[in-house]
Structure formats: C-alpha cells, structure tokens
Design a protein around this motif. Sequence first.
Motif, short mmCIF file in Angstrom:
data_model
loop_
_atom_site.label_atom_id
_atom_site.label_comp_id
_atom_site.label_asym_id
_atom_site.label_seq_id
_atom_site.Cartn_x
_atom_site.Cartn_y
_atom_site.Cartn_z
N GLU A 114 21.86 0.15 -19.16
CA GLU A 114 20.51 -0.31 -18.88
C GLU A 114 19.96 -1.17 -20.01
OE1 GLU A 114 18.17 3.07 -18.13
OE2 GLU A 114 19.23 3.66 -16.28
N SER A 115 20.40 -0.99 -21.24
CA SER A 115 19.88 -1.74 -22.40
C SER A 115 20.74 -2.92 -22.77
CB SER A 115 19.76 -0.79 -23.61
OG SER A 115 21.03 -0.27 -23.93
N SER A 116 21.87 -3.08 -22.06
CA SER A 116 22.78 -4.18 -22.42
C SER A 116 22.74 -5.22 -21.32
CB SER A 116 24.21 -3.64 -22.59
OG SER A 116 25.08 -4.70 -22.87
N SER A 117 22.89 -6.47 -21.73
CA SER A 117 22.84 -7.59 -20.79
C SER A 117 24.18 -8.26 -20.61
CB SER A 117 21.81 -8.63 -21.26
OG SER A 117 22.17 -9.11 -22.55
N SER A 118 25.18 -7.78 -21.32
CA SER A 118 26.50 -8.39 -21.23
C SER A 118 27.52 -7.32 -20.84
CB SER A 118 26.91 -9.03 -22.57
OG SER A 118 26.95 -8.04 -23.58
N SER A 119 28.68 -7.72 -20.32
CA SER A 119 29.73 -6.79 -19.89
C SER A 119 31.06 -7.37 -20.27
CB SER A 119 29.65 -6.55 -18.38
OG SER A 119 30.72 -5.75 -17.98
N THR A 120 31.97 -6.49 -20.63
CA THR A 120 33.32 -6.89 -21.02
C THR A 120 34.32 -6.55 -19.95
OG1 THR A 120 33.65 -4.78 -22.13
CG2 THR A 120 32.78 -6.60 -23.46
N VAL A 121 33.93 -6.45 -18.69
CA VAL A 121 34.85 -6.12 -17.61
C VAL A 121 35.89 -7.21 -17.47
CG1 VAL A 121 33.42 -7.21 -15.83
CG2 VAL A 121 34.98 -5.39 -15.21
N ASN A 122 37.12 -6.81 -17.19
CA ASN A 122 38.24 -7.75 -17.07
C ASN A 122 38.37 -8.16 -15.61
OD1 ASN A 122 40.51 -9.28 -17.38
ND2 ASN A 122 41.88 -7.55 -17.87
N VAL A 123 37.93 -9.35 -15.32
CA VAL A 123 37.96 -9.85 -13.95
C VAL A 123 39.38 -10.14 -13.52
CG1 VAL A 123 37.11 -11.63 -12.39
CG2 VAL A 123 35.65 -10.78 -14.24
N GLU A 124 40.23 -10.52 -14.46
CA GLU A 124 41.60 -10.89 -14.12
C GLU A 124 42.38 -9.68 -13.58
OE1 GLU A 124 42.73 -13.84 -14.12
OE2 GLU A 124 40.91 -14.71 -14.98
N ALA A 125 41.90 -8.45 -13.93
CA ALA A 125 42.62 -7.25 -13.47
C ALA A 125 42.43 -7.00 -11.98
CB ALA A 125 42.14 -6.04 -14.26
N LEU A 126 41.54 -7.76 -11.35
CA LEU A 126 41.38 -7.59 -9.90
C LEU A 126 42.66 -7.95 -9.15
CD1 LEU A 126 37.77 -8.98 -9.31
CD2 LEU A 126 38.52 -6.62 -9.29
N THR A 127 43.42 -8.89 -9.78
CA THR A 127 44.71 -9.24 -9.18
C THR A 127 45.60 -8.01 -9.08
OG1 THR A 127 44.53 -11.45 -10.14
CG2 THR A 127 46.70 -10.74 -9.38
N LEU A 128 45.63 -7.21 -10.17
CA LEU A 128 46.42 -5.99 -10.17
C LEU A 128 45.92 -4.99 -9.12
CD1 LEU A 128 48.66 -4.34 -11.49
CD2 LEU A 128 46.99 -3.53 -13.19
N VAL A 129 44.61 -4.93 -8.97
CA VAL A 129 44.01 -4.02 -7.99
C VAL A 129 44.42 -4.41 -6.58
CG1 VAL A 129 41.85 -3.18 -7.02
CG2 VAL A 129 42.09 -3.43 -9.49
N LYS A 130 44.31 -5.71 -6.28
CA LYS A 130 44.64 -6.17 -4.94
C LYS A 130 46.13 -6.01 -4.64
CE LYS A 130 44.08 -9.95 -1.71
NZ LYS A 130 43.60 -11.32 -1.46
N GLU A 131 46.96 -6.32 -5.64
CA GLU A 131 48.40 -6.16 -5.43
C GLU A 131 48.75 -4.69 -5.17
OE1 GLU A 131 50.26 -7.73 -8.84
OE2 GLU A 131 49.93 -9.85 -8.29
N SER A 132 48.10 -3.79 -5.92
CA SER A 132 48.36 -2.36 -5.71
C SER A 132 47.93 -1.94 -4.32
CB SER A 132 47.61 -1.55 -6.76
OG SER A 132 47.83 -0.18 -6.57
N ALA A 133 46.80 -2.44 -3.86
CA ALA A 133 46.33 -2.09 -2.51
C ALA A 133 47.26 -2.66 -1.45
CB ALA A 133 44.90 -2.60 -2.31
N THR A 134 47.74 -3.92 -1.72
CA THR A 134 48.65 -4.54 -0.75
C THR A 134 49.95 -3.75 -0.66
OG1 THR A 134 47.68 -6.70 -1.27
CG2 THR A 134 49.81 -6.68 -0.18
N LYS A 135 50.48 -3.36 -1.79
CA LYS A 135 51.72 -2.57 -1.78
C LYS A 135 51.52 -1.25 -1.03
CE LYS A 135 53.64 -4.43 -6.10
NZ LYS A 135 54.06 -4.07 -7.47
N ARG A 136 50.41 -0.61 -1.27
CA ARG A 136 50.15 0.66 -0.61
C ARG A 136 50.04 0.48 0.90
NH1 ARG A 136 51.03 5.43 -3.34
NH2 ARG A 136 50.70 5.05 -5.56
N ARG A 137 49.35 -0.59 1.31
CA ARG A 137 49.19 -0.83 2.74
C ARG A 137 50.53 -1.17 3.39
NH1 ARG A 137 45.26 -3.72 2.23
NH2 ARG A 137 43.61 -2.28 2.86
N GLU A 138 51.30 -2.00 2.68
CA GLU A 138 52.61 -2.35 3.22
C GLU A 138 53.52 -1.11 3.32
OE1 GLU A 138 54.07 -5.36 0.69
OE2 GLU A 138 52.78 -6.95 1.53
N ALA A 139 53.47 -0.27 2.28
CA ALA A 139 54.28 0.96 2.31
C ALA A 139 53.85 1.87 3.47
CB ALA A 139 54.16 1.70 0.99
#
Length: 620
Positions: free
Chosen positions: A426-451
């Motif tokens: 609530e007191s911070s205006s910046s974030s260090t979240v790694n947006v590039e890791a969404l690729t890993l998230v989507k790939e993991s979901a795709t693999k799970r769905r395909e499996a």
Amino acid sequence: MSIEVLNKVQWPIQLEHQQSPRTIQCAGFAYINYALHKLGRTKLTDGEEAKSVTTVTSKKNRLNLLDEPDLTKFTYYEILNVEMSDAVGRDELKKAYHKACLTYHPDKTGRGEDDEVFMLVKLAYDTLSDEDKRRAYDSTVDFDDWIPEKPSPFDPPMSDADFYKIYGPVFKRNLRFAVTKKQQNLDKQNKRGKKGGQKSSKEVAIQPPDFGDDDMHIDQVHEFYDYWARFESWRDYSLAAAEILKHDVDSAEGRYEKRYMEKEIKKKAAAMKREENARISRLVENAMAADPRLRRYKREVALAKKRAQEEKAAKKRAKEEAEQARIALEAQLQAEKEELERTKAAAVKAEKEAKKNILRKSRQLFRKLSFQAYEHYQQSKSSCSSSWENLDEANDDIDLLCKQLSAVELDSLSDALGGSQALLSESSSSSTVNVEALTLVKESATKRREAANEEKMKQKQRLKQAREKSEIAEERKKAENAKKPWSKEEISALAKAVRKYPAGGANRWETIATFVNNLLRLETPRTKEECVAQFNAAATKAPSTATKQTNNSASAGDDDANAWSAEDDKLLQAGLAKFPASMDKNERWSSIAKGVPGKSKKECVQRFKAIREALKNSKK
C-alpha cells in the motif's frame, strides 16, 4: 411265694433247662384247691400243699386239669411240647404228636372222642405239619408288633444309648419273618441255556446286616437301612384273616361258598400284609430319623456341602474379580489406543491443514503475482512471448495450474515471477514482478492441458478397444452358437415355450429364451435371436411339408381349390396368435377362419393339424 414264668404245658416240669420266653401261668395253693374242686376232689390243707402239688403235677394228663378257655392260652408248640424253631422238622413233630396221643387220646383218658384236649392236640399237629398252615400260624403267634413312635418336635431328642437300647431289639425281633433263602435262576446267567427246557435254579442264602453300634461305618449303616427298606417278609396272614372273618374253608357247604371264603380271606390277608409292610416302613423311617449315626453323617454332609459352596463362591468371586480386572485392563488399553489414534488423527489433520494452508497461501501468492504480472504486461506491452488474448484465458490457465500443481511447484513459479517481495504494498508505488516469467506460466499450463487431453484420449482409446473386444467376443459366440445345431430336446423346449408364452406379451422372446435355458441348463445359453431364427425356420419348413402331404392325399380335381399359399399360412399363424386357446373352441376357429380368406373353419383346423404333425416329424 414266688411266681414262675412258664412256656410249656408240662407245668411245673423242666423249669431249670427252659431258655425260651416265658408266660405267667396260674400257680399256688389257691389254684390247686380250685383245680381239685373242679375234679371233684377234696381241698387240701396248708400242711398238705407241697405233697399235693407233687401229686397233681406228676400226672401225665396235665391238660385235662384245665377248662376250655384256659386251653386257648397255650400255643400249638406248647401243646406238642416242642420248641418254636425252624430246626423242628416233620419228624420231630410226628414224634411229639405220638407222645401226646399216648397221654391225651380218648382211649387213655376216657373222656370221649369230642375231648377238647385231644382235638386241640390233633389241630396243633395238623397245622404245624403243613408248611403253608405252619407259616400262617407262625406269622401271628407269640409276636409283639410294637415299634417305637417318632418323637414329636416338642419332645427332647433321644439319646444315643436309648436309641441302641430301644431300636436294636425291635429290629432283631422283626428279623423273625425275614426271608433267609432265595431261589436264583441260573438260566439268566448262562446265556446258552436251552429255550423251552426246564429252568435250573439254586438256593442262595441271604445274610441280614447287623444293627451295629455307634462305631459302625456309615456305608454299613446305609447297607442296613437299604436292606430294611427292601425287606422281604414271609409273614402270611391267611390264618389271621380267616379268624377275623370267621370263615372255615373246610366246613364250607359247597365249592362256590368255598371259593367265596378263599377270595375274602385272600383279600383280607393282602390288606393285613400291606399294613405289615407299612409298619416296617414306619419302623425304618422312625429309626432313620432318630439314628445318631445318620444325624452325624447329615451334619458332616451339610458341612462339606457348605464348605464346597463357600469354595465355589470364593472361586466365583475370584473369577469375577479377575474378569473385572481383565475388562478394566482392556478398557484402559482401549482408551489408550483410542487416545493414541486421536492424537495421530489430530496430528495428521493438523499436518493436512498445514499443507492445505501452505497450498492455499502458495495459490494465493501465485494468483496475485500472475495477475499482477499480466496487468504489467498489458500496461507495458512488453515483448514477452506470452500472448494471452484476454483475461479469461489467463484466468483458466492460472486456475488449471492452481488445481494440478503442488505447493512446491507453485512456489517455484512464484519465485520465477519475483516472489512475495515483488508484490505491491500500500505504501509502495513500484513493483519488481517479472513479467517475462509469464511465458513459463503459460508453457506450464499448456503442458498440463496437453497431458490431460492426451490422458483423456488414451482413456477413450482403451474404452474403445475394450468395447471392440467385447463385440468381437460376442459375435464369435453368436457365430459358434449359430453353427451349433439345435437338438431334439432344445426344439421340444422351444415348442413348449412358444405354446406357453403366446404372442402379444411383453419381452416374449427373451422369456422364451430364458425358459429354454433354465429347462435344459445349457452350458452355452441360447439367445432370443437364435430362438426367433429357429422358430421361423421351423414355421417355413412346416407349411411346405404340410402342403406336400395334403396335395398327395387330396384328389387331382381339388388340388387348385385346396392349395395353401405362404400368405394363407401367415394369416393362419396370425389368427392362432390373436385368438388364444383359452377361448371357446368353435368361436376361436370361426374367428381364425374369418381372418383367412377363402378358407373354412374345417380347412383351417386340418391345416393346423398338418403343420403340427410336420413339426412332430421334424423333431424325430
């Protein structure tokens, strides 16, 4: 002047050696004067007493001095001057009778043939020389039937010394009538004895047990009372019954009167015998009640019984206490086991809850990081290879991963997205979240769905293969059954089923197939399709055969008119199915004939009989 006790009529002779019981007889100076007066003699003075006694008593005809009432006081043994004993036999009685006849015969006394004394001597000999009469006479003469009575509860108990002093002589006196000899049948012991032959037996002596004393063993005491409880007496009351009833059998006027007297005497003697048995039973009962040995034995038995009951109660208490201890121990062990199980269950539950909490937190963190990274991605339009077209697709993938991934795998993806430090506060205006890791998230979901899809396809393939195998096996089974010919038993069962279950019923052919299979217990059951095919084949064959037989038997001029076509046969079968056999016979065949154009009722009946005969021939 002393009084002597006499037993014989030879008064006062043989007094010194006399040992049997004595009875009081008249004696003394006054009696001698009375006897002399009856004989017409002069009375004696006091000085002549001793001389007169000697003179009177020395006479041989001493019974002639007595009156008839006085004669009844003497027993038959006293009259014949013999001892009352079983040792005195017939020879001794005959000698005593001859001796008495020399003294009391009317030729000796001159008193005539009706002399009471001689008649009494003769009666004594006749009675004692006959075994049955002697037994009846001995049963009542000179015997005391008295027995001690049972003391009342208010009387003081009998002392031990008084018991032996009173009951001993009573039992000894009653032994006079005990059966001392008994015939024993030897054929019962010898199994090879000849049937129908003369039975062999021997005389066995019976030794009565002693009354005993206070030191007698209890087994001998029981043996003594057992003997008296089954006491066998030879006592005969026929003579006493005859005297009571005043029946003289010998003086009966006819045989009917004699039979009546004998019957009454026998009845009275049996009643007196029952009274005698009751007297003996009462004696035994009173003696057993007063016997100190039995009382002492009863006390010992009662004490032993009480000790046994106490021991049994103690064992029972010990057993109950042991059982209660065992139950308490089992309850304690069960409580400890339940407590341990509850503890384990609580620990497992706590662990499970902890894992659930960890998983829930991991899911929450992953969701937050994923959605925050997706928002940054949408805002910055980063060059990330992840390209979810909309938020719904992103939400579906994230939900899929949250459902299928474990807490460790979710934490790994969360760390790739930046971890908990990357979340905006609530007191911070910046974030260090790694947006590039969404690729890993989507790939993991795709693999799970395909499996998951691949697994579904494999499952469908397995189900399809199993279904195909089942269909192939069923087809092979049907083919085998179709190739298998129908036996006569199966055809007969099918015909019965077709008649039993007519057309129009629900699931008719399934019921027919079940009937055939249950009736014959076939290893390979017939299906309804096979039953239908067999029925149709038989129905098709039957009309042609029936038509051929009918045409051969009919005249040439009527062939065209009486011919049955396949259509007519179908109409006939339809009519048979429509109108069951439960209807009236004439009404049924009239209705069937109306359904077959150009055919009469008679023709339909003949056609039906021809088809039925053809079916029977085909079975053969």
